[in-house]
Design an enzyme around this catalytic site. Structure first.
Site, PDB file in Angstrom:
ATOM      1  CB  SER A 115     -30.960  15.006  49.967  1.00 17.10           C
ATOM      2  OG  SER A 115     -30.517  14.898  51.295  1.00 17.10           O
ATOM      3  CB  SER A 116     -32.598  11.223  53.617  1.00 17.31           C
ATOM      4  OG  SER A 116     -31.252  11.460  53.981  1.00 17.31           O
ATOM      5  CB  CYS A 117     -31.181  16.665  54.428  1.00 17.34           C
ATOM      6  SG  CYS A 117     -31.198  17.664  52.937  1.00 17.34           S
TER       7      CYS A 117
ATOM      8  CE  LYS B 212     -31.176  18.653  45.834  1.00 16.32           C
ATOM      9  NZ  LYS B 212     -31.114  18.337  44.401  1.00 16.32           N
TER      10      LYS B 212
ATOM     11  CG  HIS C 218     -21.278  13.152  53.434  1.00 14.66           C
ATOM     12  ND1 HIS C 218     -21.466  13.360  52.085  1.00 14.66           N
ATOM     13  CD2 HIS C 218     -21.940  14.157  54.060  1.00 14.66           C
ATOM     14  CE1 HIS C 218     -22.211  14.448  51.901  1.00 14.66           C
ATOM     15  NE2 HIS C 218     -22.511  14.950  53.080  1.00 14.66           N
TER      16      HIS C 218
END
Length: 315
Positions: A113-115, A146, A185
Site C-alpha cells: 500500500s502507498s501508506c 507491509k 474510504h
C-alpha cells in the site's frame, strides 16, 4: 525468467480472492484464459495459521502466488486495533511467503500500500523514499507490517535467489469496494452519501474540509492488469509503485461523483473540519518505463463502480 504467460494451466494461488483487489485479479486471470486458480475462503484456509498454510502448500503445490490477503481498514480501525493490524498482517505474510519458498513456488507477488511511505515524503513519491522518515501515525501498524513484507521478499531473493517481487498500489476503487457508512474510504463514502441524498430528495450534502487536498486514484481493474504485467515482465529487488499518475482534488472528485450519481442538490463544504494530508501522489515512472500504463479514466471508472453499487449494495 520463466514466463508467467507460457502455461495457462499453471496453478495460481490468489490469497485474498474475495476482496477488492483479489476479486479483480481473479476476474482478470479468468478472462485471460487461466484455468487453474487456487481460491480458498478464510473459513477454508486461515492464513494466520502456520500449520494450515504449510499443509495447503505441500498438498496443492501452487506454481505462482499473488498475495492480496490483508487485514485492512480506515483510520478509526487502525487506531482502535493496532495489535491486530500489525500481528495479523505479519502472520499472513510470513506464513504465505515462507511456505511458498519451501514448496518451490516459481514466483510470488506481494501487494502492499502507498501508506508504507513517510508522512512527509517528497511528491510525487518514488520507490526510494521508503524508510527515509517517520510514517503517518494513524496507520503505522499496518504500514510497518507491509514494509516487513517487502523486506521479507527482498531477503528471500538475496539469500535464495528466489523470484519474490512486491507492488505498491495507490488509492484503489471499483467493484467490491467497501461502502460501509463508517469504515469506507473517501471515494465510496462520497458515492454512498450522494446516492442516499438522491434517493431521499435531500437538498444538500455536506462534505468535510475545504476540498483542496489532492489525491490519486486507480481503478482496481487497472491494478489487476498491472499485477499480471509484473508477474510476466518484472523480476527485481525493489518494489514497484502502481498508480495512475493523475491527481484530482477532493472538490473535483466530489463534483464528479455527484454528477455520475445524478444528485441534483447542493454540495456544501464544512471547512471547520480537517483536510488531512494536502497531497499524496506516487511516482509510477518505473512501471511506465517497463511498458505499463493505466487504461481506465476516473469518469469511466466511477460510472462502472456506481453501476456495481446499484446492483449489489444499495438498500
Amino acid at each position: 525468467m520463466d514466463s508467467f504467460f507460457s502455461d495457462k494451466s499453471s496453478k495460481i494461488l490468489i490469497a485474498g480472492h474475495k476482496g477488492l483487489v483479489g476479486s479483480a485479479i481473479v476476474k482478470k486471470l479468468s478472462e485471460s484464459g487461466y484455468t487453474n486458480l487456487l481460491l480458498r475462503t478464510h473459513s477454508e484456509l486461515d492464513l494466520t495459521r502456520q500449520a494450515q498454510v504449510e499443509k495447503f502448500f505441500s498438498t496443492h503445490k501452487p506454481n505462482y502466488v499473488i498475495l492480496a490477503a490483508a487485514k485492512v481498514g480506515g483510520i478509526h480501525a487502525n487506531n482502535t486495533y493496532p495489535a491486530e493490524f500489525i500481528s495479523i498482517n505479519l502472520q499472513i505474510q510470513t506464513n504465505v511467503i515462507h511456505s511458498a519458498y519451501t514448496n518451490e513456488v516459481k514466483k510470488i507477488l506481494f501487494l502492499g500500500s502507498s501508506c508504507i511511505y513517510p508522512k512527509y515524503a517528497p511528491q510525487p513519491i518514488k520507490e526510494d523514499a521508503l524508510l527515509t522518515g517517520p510514517l503517518e501515525q494513524t496507520n503505522e501498524w499496518y504500514a510497518i507490517a507491509k514494509i516487513a513484507g517487502i523486506k521479507m521478499c527482498q531477503a528471500y531473493r538475496l539469500q535464495y535467489n528466489w523470484d519474490a517481487i512486491s507492488g505498491m498500489p495507490t488509492n484503489l476503487y471499483g467493484p467490491n469496494d467497501n461502502f460501509h457508512p463508517e469504515n469506507s474510504h473517501v471515494l465510496p463514502a462520497l458515492m454512498r452519501r450522494f446516492h442516499e441524498a438522491k434517493v431521499g430528495n435531500a437538498k444538500e450534502v455536506v462534505v468535510w474540509g475545504s476540498g483542496s487536498p489532492l489525491r490519486e486514484f486507480l481503478h482496481v481493474d487497472d491494478l489487476a492488469d498491472a499485477v499480471v504485467f509484473l508477474m510476466d515482465k518484472y523480476s527485481g529487488l525493489e518494489h514497484v509503485n502502481i498508480g495512475s499518475g493523475k491527481e484530482v482534488s477532493i472538490k473535483e472528485l466530489a463534483e464528479l461523483v455527484k454528477e455520475v450519481v445524478g444528485f441534483q442538490g447542493e454540495l456544501v463544504w464544512d471547512s471547520s473540519k480537517p483536510d488531512g494530508t494536502p497531497r499524496k501522489l506516487m511516482d509510477s515512472s518505473k512501471l511506465a518505463g517497463l511498458g505499463w500504463v493505466p487504461k481506465i479514466s476516473l469518469r469511466d471508472g466511477l460510472v462502472d463502480t456506481y453501476k456495481w453499487y446499484l446492483e449489489y449494495v444499495k438498500q
